[in-house]
Every structure is written in structure tokens, then in C-alpha cells.
Motif scaffolding. Structure first.
Motif, mmCIF file in Angstrom:
data_model
loop_
_atom_site.group_PDB
_atom_site.id
_atom_site.type_symbol
_atom_site.label_atom_id
_atom_site.label_comp_id
_atom_site.label_asym_id
_atom_site.label_seq_id
_atom_site.Cartn_x
_atom_site.Cartn_y
_atom_site.Cartn_z
ATOM 1 N N VAL A 50 -25.060 -10.349 1.281
ATOM 2 C CA VAL A 50 -25.719 -9.749 0.120
ATOM 3 C C VAL A 50 -26.677 -8.668 0.610
ATOM 4 N N ALA A 51 -26.491 -7.447 0.130
ATOM 5 C CA ALA A 51 -27.324 -6.312 0.561
ATOM 6 C C ALA A 51 -27.744 -5.507 -0.662
ATOM 7 N N GLY A 52 -28.732 -4.672 -0.467
ATOM 8 C CA GLY A 52 -29.228 -3.838 -1.561
ATOM 9 C C GLY A 52 -30.682 -3.497 -1.346
ATOM 10 N N ASP A 53 -31.211 -2.680 -2.234
ATOM 11 C CA ASP A 53 -32.595 -2.242 -2.112
ATOM 12 C C ASP A 53 -33.576 -3.405 -2.274
ATOM 13 N N LEU A 54 -34.782 -3.169 -1.823
ATOM 14 C CA LEU A 54 -35.862 -4.141 -1.920
ATOM 15 C C LEU A 54 -36.129 -4.496 -3.389
ATOM 16 N N ASN A 55 -36.360 -5.804 -3.621
ATOM 17 C CA ASN A 55 -36.728 -6.304 -4.954
ATOM 18 C C ASN A 55 -35.642 -6.083 -6.019
ATOM 19 N N THR A 56 -34.391 -6.108 -5.592
ATOM 20 C CA THR A 56 -33.307 -6.014 -6.587
ATOM 21 C C THR A 56 -32.794 -7.399 -6.984
ATOM 22 N N GLY A 57 -33.343 -8.473 -6.397
ATOM 23 C CA GLY A 57 -32.978 -9.821 -6.821
ATOM 24 C C GLY A 57 -31.992 -10.536 -5.917
ATOM 25 N N LYS A 58 -31.861 -10.066 -4.673
ATOM 26 C CA LYS A 58 -30.880 -10.662 -3.751
ATOM 27 C C LYS A 58 -31.170 -12.140 -3.508
ATOM 28 N N ALA A 94 -19.008 -9.443 7.918
ATOM 29 C CA ALA A 94 -18.764 -9.964 6.570
ATOM 30 C C ALA A 94 -17.283 -9.955 6.206
ATOM 31 N N ASP A 95 -16.899 -10.902 5.342
ATOM 32 C CA ASP A 95 -15.582 -10.875 4.705
ATOM 33 C C ASP A 95 -15.653 -10.108 3.389
ATOM 34 N N ALA A 96 -16.834 -10.104 2.775
ATOM 35 C CA ALA A 96 -17.066 -9.362 1.538
ATOM 36 C C ALA A 96 -18.542 -9.009 1.470
ATOM 37 N N ILE A 97 -18.847 -7.933 0.766
ATOM 38 C CA ILE A 97 -20.236 -7.486 0.596
ATOM 39 C C ILE A 97 -20.592 -7.538 -0.890
ATOM 40 N N VAL A 98 -21.723 -8.167 -1.211
ATOM 41 C CA VAL A 98 -22.288 -8.098 -2.559
ATOM 42 C C VAL A 98 -23.432 -7.087 -2.511
ATOM 43 N N LEU A 99 -23.271 -5.985 -3.236
ATOM 44 C CA LEU A 99 -24.316 -4.955 -3.297
ATOM 45 C C LEU A 99 -25.072 -5.113 -4.614
ATOM 46 N N THR A 100 -26.380 -5.296 -4.512
ATOM 47 C CA THR A 100 -27.173 -5.553 -5.715
ATOM 48 C C THR A 100 -27.978 -4.323 -6.147
ATOM 49 N N TYR A 101 -28.175 -4.244 -7.442
ATOM 50 C CA TYR A 101 -29.137 -3.295 -8.007
ATOM 51 C C TYR A 101 -29.854 -4.024 -9.138
ATOM 52 N N ALA A 102 -30.990 -3.509 -9.560
ATOM 53 C CA ALA A 102 -31.773 -4.135 -10.630
ATOM 54 C C ALA A 102 -31.452 -3.447 -11.954
ATOM 55 N N CYS A 103 -31.042 -4.239 -12.941
ATOM 56 C CA CYS A 103 -30.646 -3.663 -14.233
ATOM 57 C C CYS A 103 -31.782 -2.904 -14.910
ATOM 58 N N ASP A 104 -33.035 -3.262 -14.576
ATOM 59 C CA ASP A 104 -34.166 -2.590 -15.208
ATOM 60 C C ASP A 104 -34.654 -1.395 -14.406
ATOM 61 N N ARG A 105 -33.960 -1.079 -13.298
ATOM 62 C CA ARG A 105 -34.360 0.067 -12.459
ATOM 63 C C ARG A 105 -33.124 0.905 -12.143
ATOM 64 N N GLY A 162 -25.289 -6.237 -10.851
ATOM 65 C CA GLY A 162 -26.542 -5.862 -11.502
ATOM 66 C C GLY A 162 -27.355 -7.123 -11.779
ATOM 67 N N CYS A 163 -28.454 -7.296 -11.051
ATOM 68 C CA CYS A 163 -29.321 -8.465 -11.239
ATOM 69 C C CYS A 163 -30.375 -8.171 -12.330
ATOM 70 N N LYS A 164 -31.059 -9.229 -12.743
ATOM 71 C CA LYS A 164 -32.124 -9.122 -13.757
ATOM 72 C C LYS A 164 -31.588 -8.582 -15.082
ATOM 73 N N LEU A 165 -30.431 -9.118 -15.484
ATOM 74 C CA LEU A 165 -29.815 -8.695 -16.746
ATOM 75 C C LEU A 165 -30.748 -8.947 -17.930
ATOM 76 N N ASP A 166 -31.588 -9.969 -17.815
ATOM 77 C CA ASP A 166 -32.508 -10.298 -18.917
ATOM 78 C C ASP A 166 -33.534 -9.199 -19.151
ATOM 79 N N LEU A 167 -33.733 -8.307 -18.168
ATOM 80 C CA LEU A 167 -34.703 -7.218 -18.316
ATOM 81 C C LEU A 167 -34.041 -5.894 -18.706
ATOM 82 N N ARG A 168 -32.721 -5.929 -18.869
ATOM 83 C CA ARG A 168 -31.978 -4.704 -19.187
ATOM 84 C C ARG A 168 -32.305 -4.250 -20.613
ATOM 85 N N GLU A 169 -32.564 -2.952 -20.789
ATOM 86 C CA GLU A 169 -32.915 -2.417 -22.105
ATOM 87 C C GLU A 169 -31.652 -2.131 -22.904
#
Length: 643
Positions: A18-26, A84-95, A123-130
Motif C-alpha cells: 500500500v503506497a500513496g501520499d502522506l495522510n491519505t488513509g493507508k 510486490a505482487d500488486a500495488i494499492v495506491l491511495t488518495y484522499a477523497c476530500d483532497r 480513494g480513502c475517506k469516502l465519508d468526507l467526499r463532497e
């Protein structure tokens, strides 16, 4: 239905990074997946987390690796991504900026690191998505078009427990049931290798060979692949779906190959890749859509000087296949017919070297039956695993033991003074421009070419040769370029596969003769030193040219010294072959008669004979001493008795 470890290509677990920017919910995503609760206090980087085998239907455990995007942890991040066998790339739905970073940094970076595994964008933090934000499909469609490695996109909420398990299910599925080998996203069609495999499966299931799967055959297929029969209404439904979209997919006999392929394309388009993969794996295919290695194991014990040959059973099968695909009954397989024959293999095995142009073809590029069998003999000698695989691909149902037999050791053939092989392998040595390639070409009936380019790689020719005493043998000739001889002879077993060595020289060139004889001495010495002596013949090529002075004297003297036959004169240009191919095989059949002896070899034999003679003398002397001692004891005993 769960598949076995072997059917998943030997895979016993799936490693997801699991990879992605800081504070994206990994980290929250990982903990939430493992505990089914939202963590209040989550560490910056979660330790490796394992989802057990029974977590998902395929019963393959998933190991999840968390990463940090901080610069000081970059080395670790790179290392984990490459394992890795697979990569999960995360982003924050509110950012939205974190989603943009996937396109501008993360995905290009994975390509730069040559990480070629499926990517799941989450896309993590779906509950914060506008509400006013664009939908996931609208946002991701152009990104997925640019980065084909993205397998799936999904939004989730660790806090609300929305679609959290699905994230790692899709990651596992992308590894166990990958899209890339099956489907071309750009053309929206099945890939050629997938089509070839499904065609073979269709033919195997079409028991009555009428070109369609009847209801009974469809049911047998369903039971074999999924352990469950189809209800009559389900069969009707399947055929109705196909007929509506593709009328030629169904005929009066049942589901046609066209319809069978359409169904699998439909499964894949609807995200049901596991259906097609289950079918492929049940019929022995791995993730590269080739037969699994465990199905192609050759359990024959062989010494270096033993080879494999096709059995009579396999040869008869190949003859039937040849006539089946000779659609115009002209006694040859034209390129289109040969492509059709191998249309159930991953690719045509003879489209490239060393098989391309290794056998005789007619003016239209058609391969005769003898040329066809010669290509199989060559493949069996060089790569028996590929030979077995391709036999199976084109419909052979026997095992390796029924397809191949192991020949007797060449060393035993020399002792018994006779070889019973059906296929003989000949190494062709000689200096540049001596005529080696021309000799190989003439074996396969190719016309003489005035300006043959010198070979820069090992070339092969194979053909069936009619023997004077009756019967047929297959001769495989392998040209050894002059600058590769040293490399070849650096391996002590290099002559073990060789039944006979031929040395070609230009009869008009004295330097060519000297180089050829030097090569012969090198090869003979190598054989003497390593126990793989081979019979040798010399071919005097370009006999249409004037011989160099003293050529006859030199050839006679050298042949007598080495104890081999005098050179065989040939002129490929004039079509005067002097029965050279029959003579090569005859010499290989009597391997004890044409083995050259170097001066070193003769000296070694003399020393061995002297040693043997010395042992005899010592043995006789010891016996005389023993007899004398015994006689003395008898004499002493009698004297004591008389006294």
C-alpha cells in the motif's frame, strides 16, 4: 470454487503493498481490513498484516505491507514495491490534489522503477467526499486510459466500514486472475494467446468433433471446470445470450467456437475474469497461458551422451495430424495450414530459429511429411520439454513416457560397434568460407547460392535420409562457426550429444585444409581427454575447383595417421553429393571405425598397454614365487617326516 496451489501457478500467498501520499488513509485502511473496526490510534506505518486464507473465496492468504512516503524511507518504499505482487495506491477523497499526484508522480514513478504488477487505485475517506465532486468513473476514465496497469478503481471508508474488504479482494483477484494476459483493453478483444488456449479447450470438449458444443458437452465442460452441472434452462439462457449478440455463435449442433470465445470476452468485460481463469487453469494453463511446468516434467534419467527420440506412437500421431491439416491434399503443409495446425499452441514453435528453415520446403513454402517429422525430431533433440508441450497443444493425449524413449549411451554404442538410433546428430566444423552452410542447405534441398554469407550463429538442418541398405534415418546437422569452437570445447561434455563430427574444407585452398585438420585434432583431443570420442569424417568441398598442389598427398597422409577415411569430395554447385549424407549416417552407425587418434592419444594408449603388460609380468612373477614357496614347504615337510 477454490483452486489448488498448483493451479494458481504455485502461488501460496499474495503480497500487496500500500503506497500513496502522506495522510491519505493507508494505515487506517489496513487496520480496518484486518480488524473490521476503525482504529482510533493508528501508527504511522503498520507492521506487515496477514489476511488468512479463508478471508476470500480463493483461499489464498494476503500479506499487506504498509509504506511511508517520507523521503527518509524512500529506499524501503522502493524495495517493497519491487517485491510486490500488486500495488494499492491511495488518495484522499476530500483532497483532490492527492488524486492528481497519482497521475503526476506515483504512477510514472512505478513505471520508472520497472514495477510491472497490477495497480489498484483506492480513494480513502469516502465519508468526507463532497457531493459536488465528479464521480469516480468520470475522474478515473482518462487516467486508466493513460495507465493500463491500473486494474481497478474503488472508493472506501475505513471509518464507516464501506468497501474496505473489497479493496484487498480486488488486489488479490488482480494477481490470481490478471486481466493483462487475457484481454487487450485498447481493442477490447481477447488476446491471441488466450484465443489459442480457449480454442484448444473447445476442441478437447467437442467430443463428437462436429464443431459445436452440444448441451451434453456443455454440461460436461461445466462439471469439469466448476464441479456443478448446468440446468437445462441455464443452457438455453446461455445460448440465447450468444445468439442475440452473435448469431453465428450458435448452430443446430450447439455452441460454436465463435460463441464460446464471445462468452469469455463477455465474462471479462463484466469483470468475471475468475471464470475464464478457472477454465484455463482446469486445463493446465499458468498465468502466461502456457501449460504448467509440473505437467511437462520429463522424469527420464539420462547421461550426457543419451538423447530422447520420438516413439512410434508419437510419430504415428504426427502423421495423422499432418494429413488432417493438409487441406488441399498436396502432400505438404503450406504456411497457412501449418499456422492452423499450431493454432491451439501459444505460438507457432517453428517461426523463429533454430527451427525456421531447418527442414525441407517446396517452392510454395510447404513442408513435406519428412520435413515435418524432421522438425519434430530436431525439437525433441534440442528442447524435449517444448516438444512434449507442443504435442499436447495439438491434441496428443499420452504422457511423456509414451511420446519419448531414451537412446542407448553413445559410449555403449562404440563398445558394441553399432548404433540403433533413428536420429543422428552431426556437428559440422570448418574454417570460414569452407562450404559448411552450403552443405547444410543441400541436406534440406535448398538450391546452391554463389554468395553465402558466413554463419554468425549455430545453424541447423534436418532431414530424413534413405539408406542404401533400406530404411530411413533422420540426420540433424549443426554448423559450429569457426570462432565458437573454442567456447564449445571449453565444456567437457560438449561432444556428448554428438554422434559424428564432420570437418569441411575448401579443396582449392591449402590454408583451409590446414585449418580444418587443426580443428579435427582439437576435437579429437577433447574427446580423448573427456571420454566422449566421436567418429569423424572430412568433406572436401568445392570439388568443381582445381585442388591445391599436394592435396591428394596431404589428405592421404593425414587420414592414415589419424586412422580415418580419406576426405569425401563433393561439389554442391554441380549437384555431386557423393552420397555424403548416407556416408555420414553409416559412419555414425558404426562409431568404432572412424574415431581419429592423435599422437597424444596413441602415446596414452601405449602407456596404458605397457602398464597392463607390467601388471601381467608382476602377476606371473608373484604366482611363480607363490608356487616356489609352496613347493619348498612341501619339500620341508617331507624332509621333516623322513627325519
Amino acid at each position: 470454487m477454490a483452486l489448488s496451489k498448483a493451479e494458481f501457478g504455485g502461488r501460496s500467498s499474495v503480497r500487496v503493498v500500500v503506497a500513496g501520499d502522506l495522510n491519505t488513509g493507508k494505515s487506517s485502511l489496513i487496520v480496518s481490513a484486518a480488524t473490521e473496526t476503525f482504529p482510533e490510534n493508528v501508527p504511522a506505518v503498520v507492521p506487515p498484516t496477514r489476511l488468512p486464507a479463508d478471508y476470500y473465496p480463493d483461499r489464498v492468504p494476503v500479506t499487506i505491507i504498509d509504506t511511508s512516503s517520507r523521503e527518509e524511507h524512500r529506499v524501503s518504499l522502493v524495495s517493497e514495491c519491487q517485491k510486490a505482487d500488486a500495488i494499492v495506491l491511495t488518495y484522499a477523497c476530500d483532497r483532490p490534489s492527492t488524486l492528481e499526484r497519482l497521475k503526476t508522480y506515483w504512477l510514472p514513478e512505478l513505471r520508472r522503477l520497472d514495477v510491472k504488477v497490477p495497480v489498484i487505485v483506492v480513494g480513502c475517506k469516502l465519508d468526507l467526499r463532497e457531493d459536488h465532486q465528479l464521480s469516480l468513473e468520470q475522474v478515473m476514465a482518462p487516467i486508466m486510459q493513460q495507465f493500463r496497469e491500473i486494474e481497478t478503481c474503488i472508493e472506501c471508508s475505513a471509518l464507516k466500514q464501506i468497501q474496505v474488504p473489497e479493496v484487498f479482494y480486488y488486489a488479490q483477484k488482480a494477481v490470481l486472475h490478471p486481466t493483462a494476459p487475457l484481454f487487450d483493453q485498447e481493442t477490447q478483444s481477447l488476446k491471441p494467446r488466450c484465443v489459442r488456449a480457449l480454442k484448444r479447450i473447445f476442441i478437447l470438449c467437442d467430443h463428437d468433433r462436429d464443431g459445436a458444443l452440444s448441451d451434453a458437452e456443455l454440461n460436461d465442460f461445466q462439471v469439469r471446470c466448476f464441479n456443478a452441472p448446468l440446468q437445462p434452462s441455464e443452457i438455453v439462457g446461455v445460448k440465447k445470450v450468444v445468439q442475440e449478440k452473435m448469431p453465428e455463435g450458435v448452430n443446430e449442433h450447439g455452441l460454436t467456437l465463435t460463441g464460446f470465445l464471445f462468452l469469455h470476452a463477455l465474462f471479462i468485460e463484466r469483470g468475471r475474469l475468475e471464470t475464464t481463469w478457472t477454465v484455463l487453469r482446469k486445463f493446465g494453463y499458468d498465468n502466461n497461458i502456457k501449460l504448467r511446468d509440473d505437467l511437462l516434467s520429463l522424469k527420464f534419467k539420462r547421461a550426457p551422451d543419451q538423447s530422447l527420440e520420438l516413439t512410434d506412437v508419437a510419430v504415428e500421431f504426427l502423421k495423422r495430424i499432418f494429413y488432417l491439416f493438409d487441406a488441399d491434399n498436396d502432400g505438404s503443409l503450406r504456411p497457412a495450414e501449418l499456422d492452423d495446425l499450431f493454432s491451439t499452441a501459444p505460438e507457432s514453435p517453428w517461426a523463429v530459429g533454430p527451427y525456421k528453415d531447418a527442414a525441407e520446403k517446396n517452392v510454395l513454402g510447404g513442408l513435406s511429411l519428412e520435413g515435418f517429422l524432421s522438425e519434430w525430431a530436431l525439437m525433441t533433440v534440442l528442447d524435449p520439454v517444448s516438444s512434449l508441450a507442443n504435442l499436447i497443444y495439438i491434441g496428443y493425449t499420452g504422457d511423456a513416457a509414451s511420446a519419448f524413449h531414451v537412446t542407448r549411451r553413445r559410449r555403449s554404442d562404440r563398445k558394441r560397434q553399432h548404433s540403433m538410433r533413428n536420429v543422428y546428430r552431426c556437428f559440422v566444423f570448418g574454417p570460414r568460407n569452407a562450404g559448411k552452410s552450403t552443405l547444410l542447405n543441400s541436406l534440406t534441398g535448398r538450391p546452391f547460392a554463389e554468395n553465402n554469407m558466413p554463419a554468425t550463429q549455430q545453424l541447423f538442418s534436418a532431414n530424413v535420409v534413405d539408406m542404401p541398405e533400406g530404411g530411413k534415418k533422420t540426420l540433424i546437422m549443426q554448423e559450429i562457426p569457426a570462432d565458437e569452437v573454442k567456447t564449445l570445447l571449453s565444456n567437457k561434455d560438449s561432444l556428448a550429444p554428438c554422434d559424428i563430427a564432420v570437418f569441411v574444407y575448401d579443396s582449392s585452398d591449402e590454408s583451409s585444409w590446414k585449418k580444418a585438420t587443426d580443428l579435427l585434432i582439437q576435437v579429437a583431443s577433447h574427446g580423448e581427454n573427456n571420454g566422449f570420442e566421436v567418429p569423424c569424417l572430412i568433406v572436401s568441398a568445392k570439388d568443381d575447383l582445381d585442388p591445391y598442389p599436394l592435396s591428394v598427398k596431404d589428405a592421404t597422409r593425414f587420414s592414415q595417421e589419424m586412422g580415418i577415411e580419406t576426405p569425401i569430395p563433393v561439389s554442391i554447385k554441380l549437384g555431386d553429393f557423393n552420397n555424403v549424407f548416407q556416408r555420414i549416417i553409416s559412419a555414425a552407425q558404426q562409431p568404432h571405425l572412424s574415431i581419429p587418434e592423435t599422437e597424444a592419444g596413441k602415446y596414452r594408449k601405449q602407456c596404458q598397454q605397457i602398464f597392463k603388460n607390467s601388471l601381467v609380468v608382476i602377476s606371473v612373477g608373484a604366482a611363480a614365487v607363490f608356487v616356489g614357496l609352496a613347493a619348498y614347504r612341501v619339500y620341508a615337510a617331507r624332509k621333516a617326516a623322513s627325519g
